[in-house]
Scaffold this motif. Structure first.
Motif, mmCIF file in Angstrom:
data_model
loop_
_atom_site.group_PDB
_atom_site.id
_atom_site.type_symbol
_atom_site.label_atom_id
_atom_site.label_comp_id
_atom_site.label_asym_id
_atom_site.label_seq_id
_atom_site.Cartn_x
_atom_site.Cartn_y
_atom_site.Cartn_z
ATOM 1 N N GLU A 194 0.649 -1.473 0.078
ATOM 2 C CA GLU A 194 -0.022 0.083 0.538
ATOM 3 C C GLU A 194 1.445 1.435 -0.188
ATOM 4 O O GLU A 194 0.306 2.736 -0.423
ATOM 5 C CB GLU A 194 -0.461 -0.123 1.065
ATOM 6 N N ARG A 196 0.759 -1.564 -7.307
ATOM 7 C CA ARG A 196 -0.909 -1.603 -6.682
ATOM 8 C C ARG A 196 -0.253 -0.480 -5.408
ATOM 9 O O ARG A 196 -1.624 -0.776 -4.844
ATOM 10 C CB ARG A 196 -0.869 -3.129 -6.346
ATOM 11 N N ARG A 205 -0.924 2.912 -2.961
ATOM 12 C CA ARG A 205 -2.087 3.875 -2.740
ATOM 13 C C ARG A 205 -1.508 5.344 -2.133
ATOM 14 O O ARG A 205 -2.262 5.723 -2.288
ATOM 15 C CB ARG A 205 -3.235 3.315 -1.987
ATOM 16 N N TRP A 251 -4.174 3.228 -11.672
ATOM 17 C CA TRP A 251 -5.331 3.352 -11.699
ATOM 18 C C TRP A 251 -5.436 2.444 -9.959
ATOM 19 O O TRP A 251 -5.951 1.882 -9.812
ATOM 20 C CB TRP A 251 -5.955 1.942 -12.561
ATOM 21 N N SER A 252 -4.463 3.046 -9.217
ATOM 22 C CA SER A 252 -4.375 2.943 -7.739
ATOM 23 C C SER A 252 -3.851 3.989 -6.999
ATOM 24 O O SER A 252 -3.727 3.830 -5.339
ATOM 25 C CB SER A 252 -3.214 1.602 -7.349
ATOM 26 N N GLU A 299 -7.111 8.045 -9.234
ATOM 27 C CA GLU A 299 -7.509 7.895 -8.396
ATOM 28 C C GLU A 299 -7.035 9.144 -6.951
ATOM 29 O O GLU A 299 -7.246 9.062 -5.772
ATOM 30 C CB GLU A 299 -7.474 6.309 -7.721
#
Length: 492
Positions: A355, A379, A381, A404-405, A431
């Motif tokens: 994350e 992946r 965030r 996209w993450s 995002e």
């Protein structure tokens, strides 16, 4: 039968006629105090007008008054410990320990953390006797033979060392030479004394300890959860094989300019097999390769946080991170490179549960290594970049893989990155809802486009201070200063 004369302050045994004399005012006052004093019960069950902590007053001395009663003597040790434990100021505990011997013992039981300076204090057994309930112990300052009165202190986030004035004349290029550290055998003996006397240890910081000392620590201290090791080799790590509850480990192999030791794939493999419950691992100055990181990923399946600091890994090690399947946070600090030969992107894999990715004070001039790292962490965030050298627009474009993450970006001290380079990446992130830009001097307010301004308007959180001029313009908003035809601000 005649009775013997009473030993009373108002009776004169030297009188030949046994006549009572008129008592003096001092004698009368003393007699009244003795009568009014509350009677205490001793441990043997007998009653006495004197407490156990005081000697009986001498009745032959009419000027001697009884000492005041010790009110805390009626309290049990458990109750008094609860009262003293309510005091949060550690300096007050030191003052309380000087009251009497009992308070000294009780205040010692309240001490949970200590940084040892005198190694003899540990070897003599006085430390574990004086502070039996220790939970956090740092032995490193006592392991280094240094002058206590030295005015030179070497300090960083990893270690503190007192230095002598002739330290640079040793010819080894190290502040802590091999002869400056207590021998491993002596350290093992001290660790054994500590483990036997303080079985409630939760955290310990050690230096130059061997397998024997760590074995004793693992055997005696079953509650041990956190450990920090300095200047330890590969085979010393076999001693923590029995630390089944160890969850946090900081392994310092080589600190540049301070001391040098080697931790390679051998040590990393031993570590992985012995500490299967690790949740947080920090590797500082460790050597290794793909095999060592792979072993950690396969054996330490509960690992969630991994920090790599100033690593000396061989090329190709980066792809082994994909074996850390439950890793949630990955940090790089003070690394001269990421991976010199990462290989093809299709062989890198990815950390599925990752994350957060943090890079602080790292060299990011190698575009291939940075790109490979972003592919492994695609992946995430949250991305944090602080004081990273060589991060320009061409290298930052590799971050488009997070399109996209990613939801949060923090930039600080990235002076080569421009407004155009930032815009080309963040507009591709679908995002993104938090942005922080601080001290990035090549990012200008005047270069913000309509698209970037639109993005700013929809963010949940925005901190925009790329340079000192932007801070000034923000603080002067609404004052009219700096606007055409209004007041002006002239710099000298």
């Amino acid at each position: 039968m005649s009775s013997s004369p009473r030993k009373d302050p108002i009776f004169n045994p030297n009188s030949n006629h046994n006549k009572k004399m008129i008592p003096s005012p001092d004698d009368a006052l003393k007699h009244a105090l003795l009568k009014l004093r509350p009677r205490t019960v001793s441990q043997s069950g007998s009653t006495s007008p004197y407490s156990e902590s005081e000697p009986e007053s001498d009745s032959s001395n009419p000027n001697h008054l009884p000492a005041p009663a010790d009110c805390t003597a009626l309290l049990s040790d458990e109750l008094l410990l609860k009262v003293l434990g309510k005091i949060r100021d550690r300096k007050q505990h030191i003052a309380n320990s000087l009251v009497c011997r009992r308070w000294c013992v009780l205040c010692g039981k309240l001490v949970k953390s200590i940084k040892l300076i005198d190694w003899e204090f540990l070897e003599s057994g006085r430390m574990s006797f004086r502070f039996p309930n220790l939970e956090d112990v740092n032995l490193v300052p006592a392991c280094i033979k240094s002058a206590r009165n030295s005015g030179i202190l070497l300090s960083n986030n990893l270690i503190e060392v007192r230095l002598s004035s002739g330290i640079l004349e040793n010819g080894q290029g190290l502040f802590v030479r091999k002869g400056d550290v207590v021998e491993s055998k002596a350290i093992d003996g001290g660790v054994a004394i500590l483990a036997e006397g303080c079985k409630n240890l939760r955290r310990v910081v050690l230096m130059n300890v061997s397998e024997e000392g760590l074995n004793c620590l693992a055997k005696e201290c079953e509650l041990l959860q956190e450990m920090e090791l300095h200047n330890c080799g590969d085979f010393a790590l076999r001693g923590i094989y029995n630390c089944r509850n160890l969850q946090i480990l900081k392994l310092n192999g080589n600190i540049n300019g301070v001391y040098g030791s080697v931790v390679s794939d051998i040590g990393l493999t031993i570590l992985a097999q012995g500490c299967s419950r690790l949740v947080k691992l920090e590797l500082v100055g460790c050597e290794g390769s793909y095999d060592g990181i792979k072993a950690i990923g396969q054996c330490c399946q509960m690992l969630e946080e991994l920090t790599i600091c100033d690593h000396r890994m061989e090329g190709g090690w980066l792809s082994a991170l994909s074996y850390c399947r439950n890793l949630k946070s990955l940090s790089f600090q003070s690394c001269k490179n990421i991976d010199e030969n990462p290989g093809l992107d299709e062989h890198l894999g990815s950390c599925m549960m990752l994350e957060e990715l943090h890079l602080r004070k790292c060299q990011m001039r190698d575009k291939q290594g940075v790109k490979a790292l972003f592919v492994v962490c695609r992946r995430i965030r949250e991305l944090v970049l602080e004081d990273c050298w060589g991060l320009d627009d061409s290298i930052f474009t590799a971050a488009t893989v997070f399109s996209w993450s990613i939801r949060s970006l923090s930039l600080e001290g990235c002076s080569l990155l421009t407004t155009q380079g930032l815009e080309s990446v963040v507009l591709s992130w679908k995002e993104l809802n938090r942005l922080r830009v601080v001290s990035c001097n090549n990012i200008k307010d005047s270069e913000i486009t309509a698209e970037l301004a639109t993005l700013f308007s929809i963010l949940k959180e925005l901190k925009w201070q790329p340079d000192s001029r932007s801070i000034l313009s923000a603080s002067l908003a609404g004052t009219g200063i700096g606007q055409k035809g209004s007041r002006s601000l002239r710099w000298k």
